[in-house]
Scaffold this motif. Structure first.
Motif, PDB file in Angstrom:
ATOM      1  N   ALA A 436      -0.380   8.278  -7.862  1.00  0.00           N
ATOM      2  CA  ALA A 436      -0.589   7.308  -8.942  1.00  0.00           C
ATOM      3  C   ALA A 436       0.731   6.726  -9.442  1.00  0.00           C
ATOM      4  O   ALA A 436       0.774   5.585  -9.899  1.00  0.00           O
ATOM      5  CB  ALA A 436      -1.352   7.970 -10.089  1.00  0.00           C
ATOM      6  N   GLN A 437       1.817   7.515  -9.352  1.00  0.00           N
ATOM      7  CA  GLN A 437       3.120   7.025  -9.817  1.00  0.00           C
ATOM      8  C   GLN A 437       3.682   5.932  -8.910  1.00  0.00           C
ATOM      9  O   GLN A 437       4.553   5.173  -9.330  1.00  0.00           O
ATOM     10  CB  GLN A 437       4.125   8.184  -9.878  1.00  0.00           C
ATOM     11  N   ASP A 438       3.180   5.872  -7.670  1.00  0.00           N
ATOM     12  CA  ASP A 438       3.630   4.864  -6.701  1.00  0.00           C
ATOM     13  C   ASP A 438       5.158   4.884  -6.549  1.00  0.00           C
ATOM     14  O   ASP A 438       5.821   3.848  -6.534  1.00  0.00           O
ATOM     15  CB  ASP A 438       3.156   3.470  -7.136  1.00  0.00           C
ATOM     16  N   GLY A 439       5.685   6.107  -6.405  1.00  0.00           N
ATOM     17  CA  GLY A 439       7.135   6.269  -6.272  1.00  0.00           C
ATOM     18  C   GLY A 439       7.536   6.704  -4.873  1.00  0.00           C
ATOM     19  O   GLY A 439       6.935   6.292  -3.875  1.00  0.00           O
ATOM     20  N   ILE A 440       8.554   7.568  -4.808  1.00  0.00           N
ATOM     21  CA  ILE A 440       9.101   8.014  -3.519  1.00  0.00           C
ATOM     22  C   ILE A 440       8.050   8.749  -2.705  1.00  0.00           C
ATOM     23  O   ILE A 440       7.924   8.542  -1.492  1.00  0.00           O
ATOM     24  CB  ILE A 440      10.329   8.914  -3.753  1.00  0.00           C
ATOM     25  N   LYS A 443       5.690   6.418  -1.029  1.00  0.00           N
ATOM     26  CA  LYS A 443       6.343   5.743   0.096  1.00  0.00           C
ATOM     27  C   LYS A 443       6.445   6.662   1.311  1.00  0.00           C
ATOM     28  O   LYS A 443       6.264   6.227   2.448  1.00  0.00           O
ATOM     29  CB  LYS A 443       7.730   5.263  -0.323  1.00  0.00           C
ATOM     30  N   LEU A 444       6.745   7.960   1.055  1.00  0.00           N
ATOM     31  CA  LEU A 444       6.801   8.918   2.156  1.00  0.00           C
ATOM     32  C   LEU A 444       5.443   9.055   2.829  1.00  0.00           C
ATOM     33  O   LEU A 444       5.351   9.138   4.065  1.00  0.00           O
ATOM     34  CB  LEU A 444       7.268  10.288   1.638  1.00  0.00           C
ATOM     35  N   LEU A 447       4.987   5.895   4.926  1.00  0.00           N
ATOM     36  CA  LEU A 447       5.881   5.827   6.060  1.00  0.00           C
ATOM     37  C   LEU A 447       5.498   6.816   7.156  1.00  0.00           C
ATOM     38  O   LEU A 447       5.605   6.529   8.342  1.00  0.00           O
ATOM     39  CB  LEU A 447       7.329   6.086   5.614  1.00  0.00           C
ATOM     40  N   GLN A 448       5.067   7.987   6.772  1.00  0.00           N
ATOM     41  CA  GLN A 448       4.744   9.034   7.740  1.00  0.00           C
ATOM     42  C   GLN A 448       3.270   9.038   8.110  1.00  0.00           C
ATOM     43  O   GLN A 448       2.811   9.943   8.812  1.00  0.00           O
ATOM     44  CB  GLN A 448       5.163  10.389   7.174  1.00  0.00           C
ATOM     45  N   SER A 449       2.550   8.037   7.616  1.00  0.00           N
ATOM     46  CA  SER A 449       1.139   7.887   7.975  1.00  0.00           C
ATOM     47  C   SER A 449       0.324   9.125   7.653  1.00  0.00           C
ATOM     48  O   SER A 449      -0.484   9.597   8.463  1.00  0.00           O
ATOM     49  CB  SER A 449       1.008   7.557   9.474  1.00  0.00           C
ATOM     50  N   PHE A 450       0.604   9.707   6.458  1.00  0.00           N
ATOM     51  CA  PHE A 450      -0.212  10.835   6.041  1.00  0.00           C
ATOM     52  C   PHE A 450      -1.605  10.303   5.693  1.00  0.00           C
ATOM     53  O   PHE A 450      -1.745   9.310   4.989  1.00  0.00           O
ATOM     54  CB  PHE A 450       0.387  11.490   4.771  1.00  0.00           C
ATOM     55  N   GLN A 451      -2.610  10.994   6.152  1.00  0.00           N
ATOM     56  CA  GLN A 451      -3.971  10.594   5.861  1.00  0.00           C
ATOM     57  C   GLN A 451      -4.765  11.787   5.338  1.00  0.00           C
ATOM     58  O   GLN A 451      -4.581  12.898   5.796  1.00  0.00           O
ATOM     59  CB  GLN A 451      -4.679  10.061   7.122  1.00  0.00           C
ATOM     60  N   GLU A 452      -5.615  11.505   4.397  1.00  0.00           N
ATOM     61  CA  GLU A 452      -6.427  12.570   3.856  1.00  0.00           C
ATOM     62  C   GLU A 452      -7.578  12.869   4.793  1.00  0.00           C
ATOM     63  O   GLU A 452      -8.068  12.000   5.455  1.00  0.00           O
ATOM     64  CB  GLU A 452      -6.951  12.159   2.474  1.00  0.00           C
TER      65      GLU A 452
END
Length: 452
Positions: A436-440, A443-444, A447-452
């Motif tokens: 929710a913070q839409d911070g680092i 972005k990680l 970038l790393q294509s983490f998916q739930e």
């Protein structure tokens, strides 16, 4: 080398030195002018030896370093032989190995050539000095300043002086070369040992707290960890995430006291971990790394290695293997010896997922208060990861768990996620909060294509 140095150098030092003093004393008594000329010859030889010895020592150090690099490269090639073969680079590596050893032999030849030149210098200086001394002696004989008996006696004592001095110079060079050989041993012996004695034996209990912790690998280098303040509650699962090189593993190493902070302190239950004995602290910590290190021994020993005193307790070992989902493959047809099956060098007979499950079983046998998972599932396929994740869920229960991970499936379940950036704590919170913070962190994830 040391034994030879003592035998050949120290035991011959006194006789040679006494012979030299005696010869010079007699020559001074016979004719001080000629003795002065001999002394000048010896001084010239000494200056030549000092200059040459410096060069030899430099060459020896360079040669030792080159040999170390050559053998180190060969060992590296052997360890990565599959990569060499897979990329058909056998000829390339053979040429590199030959080139490395050719440089070593060239440097050795350069040093040997210098030793031979030193012998030539010795013959020229002592030979030239003897000729000049004899010429001056002959003139003194002609002028009546010296009789024939005195001249021949003097010439005999010249040989008595040159020989021990030459041997002393040779032995000194031998000592200097021996020192180069022993330098590595001396440097290794001078390394500070870890202190396993001082401190208290304390049971891990309470929160882990980092208070203004900073750390750098050298006094003049930049800091890897910068002024970190963090509380990890007892029984909490905390994940550390961030780009490569931001200090995640270093931070974990500080908690295990493989290094001490250059600034600040780390406490467990309010007690500075520097006040604990290393055995007391580390015996209550278990690590499941990404690259599992297994011994070329049985599966049983590799599991029991978490607490070697339980080596003979088959119930504990099998229980840990079952809880880590390792029992089934250990007792499969492929492993005819079962728990007594040898795993090969570095566990080569096991797959990555099997090695991870053995490592988890090892941690279960250890029954730690603090568990560290260093990217334990990042290199696994989906099926292996499923088994390892199930085993980790068993392992994590009722323990303070520190996770270094990239996979969202591990991170999202953490009680707290600590985002590191440039050696500092950038964000702290749960998965949903950080998204929710839409911070680092967000972005990680992208970038790393983490998916739930």
């Amino acid at each position: 080398m040391l034994e030879r140095m003592i035998r050949d150098v120290l035991f011959s030092l006194v006789p040679h030195f006494l012979s030299l003093l005696f010869a010079f004393a007699v020559m001074l008594w016979i004719r001080w002018q000629l003795a002065g000329l001999v002394l000048l010859t010896v001084a010239l030889y000494a200056l030549t030896m000092v200059s040459s010895n410096k060069r030899i020592i430099t060459l020896n150090r360079e040669t030792r370093k080159m040999w170390e690099e050559a053998w180190g490269h060969m060992w590296d090639v052997v360890n990565n032989i599959k990569s060499v073969k897979a990329n058909t680079n056998e000829e390339f590596e053979i040429e590199r190995i030959k080139a490395n050893f050719d440089r070593c032999y060239s440097k050795e030849k350069e040093a040997e050539d210098l030793r031979n030149r030193i012998k030539t210098y010795e013959h020229v200086i002592f030979g030239g000095g003897s000729v000049i001394t004899m010429s001056l002696g002959a003139l003194m004989l002609r002028w009546g300043m010296l009789d024939a008996g005195g001249l021949f006696s003097f010439l005999g004592y010249i040989h008595l002086a040159y020989t021990p001095f030459s041997r002393l110079a040779h032995n000194w060079r031998f000592v200097l070369e021996g020192v180069v050989v022993e330098e590595r041993v001396a440097n290794f012996s001078a390394e500070a040992e870890e202190d396993y004695i001082n401190g208290e034996d304390i049971v891990v209990s309470g929160d882990i707290e980092l208070r203004s912790v900073s750390f750098g690998y050298s006094q003049i280098g930049s800091q890897v960890i910068k002024n970190i303040n963090l509380i990890i509650n007892e029984g909490e699962t905390v994940a550390f995430v961030g780009e490569s090189g931001v200090g995640k593993t270093t931070l974990i190493d500080l908690i295990s006291r493989y290094y001490d902070p250059t600034e600040g302190e780390i406490t467990i239950g309010g007690i500075n971990i520097k006040n604990w004995t290393l055995k007391s602290l580390r015996s209550q910590i278990a690590i499941v790394p990404q690259d599992v290190s297994l011994f070329n021994d049985t599966i049983k020993l590799n599991i029991a290695y978490g607490d070697i005193e339980k080596m003979s307790d088959n119930i504990v070992i099998e229980g840990a293997a079952k809880a880590s989902y390792a029992h089934n493959f250990i007792t499969s047809k492929r492993f005819v010896e079962g728990y007594n099956q040898l795993v090969g060098e570095k566990g080569i007979k096991l797959s990555a997922g099997q090695k991870q499950r053995v490592a988890i079983a090892r941690a279960l046998v250890r029954n730690p208060k603090i568990l560290i998972l260093d990217e334990a599932t990042s290199a696994l396929d989906s099926e292996s990861e499923m088994y390892v994740q199930q085993a980790l869920e068993v392992l994590i229960k009722s323990r303070t768990t520190l996770i270094i991970a990239h996979r969202l499936s591990t991170v999202k379940k953490a009680d707290k996620i600590v985002v590191l950036h440039d050696g500092e704590v950038a964000e702290v919170g749960k998965h949903e909060e950080l998204i929710a913070q839409d911070g680092i962190y967000k972005k990680l994830i992208d970038l790393q294509s983490f998916q739930e």
